[in-house]
Design a protein around this motif. Structure first.
Motif, PDB file in Angstrom:
ATOM      1  N   ILE A 103      14.056  28.302  -4.564  1.00  0.00           N
ATOM      2  CA  ILE A 103      15.052  28.555  -5.602  1.00  0.00           C
ATOM      3  C   ILE A 103      16.451  28.192  -5.115  1.00  0.00           C
ATOM      4  O   ILE A 103      17.262  27.665  -5.891  1.00  0.00           O
ATOM      5  CB  ILE A 103      14.976  30.026  -6.087  1.00  0.00           C
ATOM      6  CG1 ILE A 103      15.992  30.316  -7.185  1.00  0.00           C
ATOM      7  CG2 ILE A 103      15.150  31.002  -4.940  1.00  0.00           C
ATOM      8  CD1 ILE A 103      15.741  29.608  -8.475  1.00  0.00           C
ATOM      9  N   VAL A 104      16.734  28.391  -3.827  1.00  0.00           N
ATOM     10  CA  VAL A 104      18.057  28.052  -3.305  1.00  0.00           C
ATOM     11  C   VAL A 104      18.297  26.543  -3.357  1.00  0.00           C
ATOM     12  O   VAL A 104      19.403  26.087  -3.678  1.00  0.00           O
ATOM     13  CB  VAL A 104      18.229  28.586  -1.866  1.00  0.00           C
ATOM     14  CG1 VAL A 104      19.475  27.994  -1.203  1.00  0.00           C
ATOM     15  CG2 VAL A 104      18.323  30.106  -1.887  1.00  0.00           C
ATOM     16  N   SER A 105      17.270  25.759  -3.080  1.00  0.00           N
ATOM     17  CA  SER A 105      17.438  24.301  -3.143  1.00  0.00           C
ATOM     18  C   SER A 105      17.800  23.840  -4.550  1.00  0.00           C
ATOM     19  O   SER A 105      18.416  22.783  -4.723  1.00  0.00           O
ATOM     20  CB  SER A 105      16.163  23.591  -2.670  1.00  0.00           C
ATOM     21  OG  SER A 105      15.083  23.803  -3.568  1.00  0.00           O
ATOM     22  N   LYS A 118      17.649  27.516 -18.006  1.00  0.00           N
ATOM     23  CA  LYS A 118      16.536  26.801 -17.401  1.00  0.00           C
ATOM     24  C   LYS A 118      17.050  25.960 -16.244  1.00  0.00           C
ATOM     25  O   LYS A 118      18.129  25.365 -16.329  1.00  0.00           O
ATOM     26  CB  LYS A 118      15.853  25.899 -18.435  1.00  0.00           C
ATOM     27  CG  LYS A 118      15.082  26.662 -19.498  1.00  0.00           C
ATOM     28  CD  LYS A 118      14.293  25.713 -20.395  1.00  0.00           C
ATOM     29  CE  LYS A 118      13.465  26.490 -21.397  1.00  0.00           C
ATOM     30  NZ  LYS A 118      12.643  25.591 -22.268  1.00  0.00           N
ATOM     31  N   LEU A 119      16.280  25.931 -15.167  1.00  0.00           N
ATOM     32  CA  LEU A 119      16.675  25.129 -14.011  1.00  0.00           C
ATOM     33  C   LEU A 119      16.674  23.653 -14.370  1.00  0.00           C
ATOM     34  O   LEU A 119      15.739  23.154 -15.014  1.00  0.00           O
ATOM     35  CB  LEU A 119      15.702  25.356 -12.846  1.00  0.00           C
ATOM     36  CG  LEU A 119      15.730  26.729 -12.175  1.00  0.00           C
ATOM     37  CD1 LEU A 119      14.619  26.815 -11.131  1.00  0.00           C
ATOM     38  CD2 LEU A 119      17.082  26.999 -11.525  1.00  0.00           C
ATOM     39  N   GLY A 120      17.720  22.959 -13.949  1.00  0.00           N
ATOM     40  CA  GLY A 120      17.754  21.515 -14.130  1.00  0.00           C
ATOM     41  C   GLY A 120      17.003  20.823 -13.007  1.00  0.00           C
ATOM     42  O   GLY A 120      16.353  21.458 -12.171  1.00  0.00           O
ATOM     43  N   HIS A 121      17.090  19.517 -12.970  1.00  0.00           N
ATOM     44  CA  HIS A 121      16.373  18.746 -11.950  1.00  0.00           C
ATOM     45  C   HIS A 121      16.991  18.972 -10.571  1.00  0.00           C
ATOM     46  O   HIS A 121      18.202  18.854 -10.390  1.00  0.00           O
ATOM     47  CB  HIS A 121      16.410  17.265 -12.300  1.00  0.00           C
ATOM     48  CG  HIS A 121      15.743  16.397 -11.279  1.00  0.00           C
ATOM     49  ND1 HIS A 121      14.399  16.491 -10.986  1.00  0.00           N
ATOM     50  CD2 HIS A 121      16.241  15.430 -10.468  1.00  0.00           C
ATOM     51  CE1 HIS A 121      14.090  15.615 -10.045  1.00  0.00           C
ATOM     52  NE2 HIS A 121      15.192  14.959  -9.710  1.00  0.00           N
ATOM     53  N   ARG A 122      16.163  19.313  -9.612  1.00  0.00           N
ATOM     54  CA  ARG A 122      16.633  19.544  -8.244  1.00  0.00           C
ATOM     55  C   ARG A 122      16.920  18.209  -7.554  1.00  0.00           C
ATOM     56  O   ARG A 122      16.095  17.305  -7.557  1.00  0.00           O
ATOM     57  CB  ARG A 122      15.581  20.326  -7.444  1.00  0.00           C
ATOM     58  CG  ARG A 122      15.911  20.451  -5.959  1.00  0.00           C
ATOM     59  CD  ARG A 122      14.949  21.356  -5.229  1.00  0.00           C
ATOM     60  NE  ARG A 122      13.563  20.923  -5.299  1.00  0.00           N
ATOM     61  CZ  ARG A 122      13.021  19.981  -4.534  1.00  0.00           C
ATOM     62  NH1 ARG A 122      13.766  19.337  -3.642  1.00  0.00           N
ATOM     63  NH2 ARG A 122      11.752  19.661  -4.656  1.00  0.00           N
TER      64      ARG A 122
END
Length: 372
Positions: A101-103, A122-126
């Motif tokens: 999650i930190v990355s 919502k998380l975007g692209h890492r």
């Protein structure tokens, strides 16, 4: 007709001394390594980080077992301050889950609470490189897209599943497991067995995972006691780490089942280490697995050398006892008056219904009562 999908986007590197080539997998020159206090205190984290020439390496080493959302936010703040281009999760499942999650949060705004456990974002692209290096042989987190975190506000431990959590690289070095205490060897090893058997009997199982999971179970049964009795046995340690990896690959596609659903309250409310919270119900679940997976379980028992599921369950329980693991809920402090609550919490996890047996308040409570 067989229909399924299979995805394993992580690069897997396993070999004795593989961490000495960590530099080959780094992106950029700002590296945050996430680990628990013990791995930092004994110098393991800095020893691994010392091979990164030309990099600015920072260490976040305050990860607790069953990591809280607050720990995630603190680690994310450290990653943002550094401007991390690579995040490394070193340790057991807790450190690796936090690294996932930190990355993502390095380049995204807000708290984990904004994205998890009722969050609206919502998380975007890492874009930050993610490397996971396990120091145990059990969690399989280095090859899954799952992170499990504890919400201190609700005291609920829940999984967070997203494709952004697939590590770019899973780097496994069996040497890192040589010094594991016997208790950790046992609990993490049996956690890996749970991963494998839950993937195998899972209602969402598939042929690729079945084959991988069966191999992993056989390998664990052949090696875990040797690893427990002689921690520096290189063959046993390598086979246990490989088996853990394979079990992780298997359940990454299927998810887990009732064993893990019931483990959540045993960990958060009774303080049981994750591997113990899972394995304590393992024999009981094996005994009922034939209810809806009779043919598969008969095939597995034959392969593993047991007459039926009851014989397999008895052998697994005896193995646990030989490694001084608890096999009754009362050993964790659970009382009969707790069973209704444990049943309710377990049934609240969707994965429980991937179990190959009827999971309802009556059957789940009966299972728990059988091992009280």
């Amino acid at each position: 007709m067989v229909e399924f999908s299979y995805c394993m986007p992580s690069k897997i590197v396993l070999g004795t001394g593989s961490t000495k080539k960590l530099q080959d997998h780094i992106v950029g020159n700002k590296v945050l390594m996430i680990c628990d206090p013990f791995l930092y205190k004994i110098g393991t984290a800095e020893k691994i980080g010392s091979v990164l020439t030309g990099c600015e390496v920072a260490y976040f080493h305050e990860i607790e077992p069953n990591p809280s959302c607050e720990s995630v936010d603190a680690a994310a703040a450290a990653a943002r301050e550094l401007g991390a281009t690579t995040v490394i999760g070193l340790g057991g499942g807790s450190s690796m889950d936090v690294s996932k999650i930190v990355s993502c949060l390095v380049t995204m705004e807000g708290s984990i609470y904004d994205y998890y456990s009722g969050g609206t974002k919502k998380l975007g692209h890492r874009t930050t490189r993610l490397i996971c290096i396990p120091t145990t042989a059990g969690t399989g987190s280095e090859v899954t897209n799952v992170g499990v975190f504890t919400n201190r506000n609700t005291h609920i431990k829940m999984p967070f599943v997203t494709d952004e959590f697939w590590p770019d690289v899973a780097l496994l070095d069996p040497e890192l497991t040589y010094s594991l205490p016997q208790g950790v060897t046992a609990s993490t090893g049996m956690d890996a067995f749970c991963h494998a058997i839950e993937a195998y009997w899972n209602k969402a199982s598939q042929p690729i995972c079945d084959a991988i999971a069966a191999d992993a179970m056989e390998m664990i049964l052949e090696n875990i006691k040797n690893a427990y009795d002689n921690g520096s046995d290189p063959v046993a340690r390598e086979h246990m780490q490989l088996a853990s990896l394979m079990a992780g690959v298997a359940f990454s596609q299927t998810r887990t089942t009732g064993i893990h659903a019931l483990s959540f309250p045993l960990t958060t409310e009774f303080g049981a280490p994750h591997g113990i919270a899972c394995s304590i119900t393992l024999p009981a679940f094996i005994r009922i697995s034939g209810e809806q997976a009779a043919d598969k379980m008969a095939k597995l028992c034959k392969r593993l050398g047991y007459a039926d599921v009851n014989a397999l369950a008895d052998a697994v329980e005896a193995l646990m006892v030989s490694m001084k693991m608890p096999v009754r809920l009362s050993e964790l402090g659970v009382k009969e008056s707790d069973l209704d609550h444990l049943t309710e919490v377990g049934l609240g996890a969707a994965i429980i219904h991937l179990t190959p047996a009827e999971m309802n308040p009556t059957t789940v409570r009966a299972l728990l009562a059988s091992i009280l």
